[in-house]
Design an enzyme around this catalytic site. Sequence first.
Site, PDB file in Angstrom:
ATOM      1  N   CYS B 114       0.769  -1.097  -0.219  1.00 44.30           N
ATOM      2  CA  CYS B 114      -0.016  -0.146   0.135  1.00 44.30           C
ATOM      3  C   CYS B 114       0.804   1.220   0.001  1.00 44.30           C
ATOM      4  O   CYS B 114       1.504   1.469  -1.011  1.00 44.30           O
ATOM      5  CB  CYS B 114      -0.909  -0.016   1.060  1.00 44.30           C
ATOM      6  SG  CYS B 114      -0.179  -0.531   2.930  1.00 44.30           S
ATOM      7  N   SER B 115       1.012   2.014   1.160  1.00 45.03           N
ATOM      8  CA  SER B 115       1.676   3.127   1.131  1.00 45.03           C
ATOM      9  C   SER B 115       2.297   3.584   2.498  1.00 45.03           C
ATOM     10  O   SER B 115       2.365   4.643   2.957  1.00 45.03           O
ATOM     11  CB  SER B 115       0.954   4.422   0.517  1.00 45.03           C
ATOM     12  OG  SER B 115      -0.299   4.741   1.310  1.00 45.03           O
TER      13      SER B 115
END
Lengths: 104, 207
Positions: B114-115
């Site tokens: 994801c981040s």
Amino acid sequence: MTLPSAYTEAPARRFNVGERVRVKLAFPPGHRRTPVYVRGKSGVVERVCGAFANPEELAYGFDGNPKRVLYRVRFRQRELWSDYAGSESDHLELEIYEHWLEAA
Amino acid sequence: MKHHDHDHSRDRSFDDGPPSEHEIMSRAMQELLEAKGVITAEQLRRRMEQFDAEFPQRGARVIAHAWVDADFRQRLLVDGKRACAEWGIDLEADRLIAVENTPRLHNVIVCTLCSCYPRALLGMPPTWYKSENYRRRVVREPRAVLREFGTVIPEEVEVRVHDSNADMRYVVVPMRPAGTDGWSEERLASIITRDALVGVTVPDAKR
């Protein structure tokens, strides 16, 4: 190469720093935090991060217990990618929960 | 140069056009929390201000201090979260792993799933960090990706990629560049960019 670490000990863990482990080659459905590119690959335990709530349970609103021991595992890039173009000494490290690991 | 090398207008591009489903959900949640007295609009505004202005400066200050204080540097490498707490920084993540660049090792950080990003230390992640292109490629061809950022790592230096895929968060401790002897911590902090703390660039005294 491995620094002394103040991270939480996980007394009941299966693996120790420096041991060779393999990530299980499995593709169960659901929320998993084991990237596909390391499944089936072998590396070395870089550190024991401690015991953490299981994200595979948290994702569905459960409390994440029992907690799972989380390891950082170091892989040779050549082990991960057969066509790796960088240096022989390049590595990748990431975090794997114990139930995804087996002795290698 | 006061301006950073990222484009704020692009970071904000999702403000244009009709709101997405997630934006609508987020706004509805915000209105509910406000109506129930859980948070105020003022708290929310202040929080966004911190992400934009205050948080991105924290990482550079911490690393500049590590450059001048060897004991602090060691504490940061052993337990990043505790070392940041010395500065009153609550990382909001369980752990921070600081990885040190050396003449033989260059570190770079990504979250392929994801981040994940140490937001309380570096602010909001840049658009490229969240892009599928960066996340997919930096794990399998890190040297090529680094070259695109203008960073050429010699063959004899190991490149080590850290995938921030679970509970840890990461920050790179870059090497202090030559030509910075006698600099104040403030001046050192001015050349420590966000990109250097993710590991896609290295600090340069001539910036």
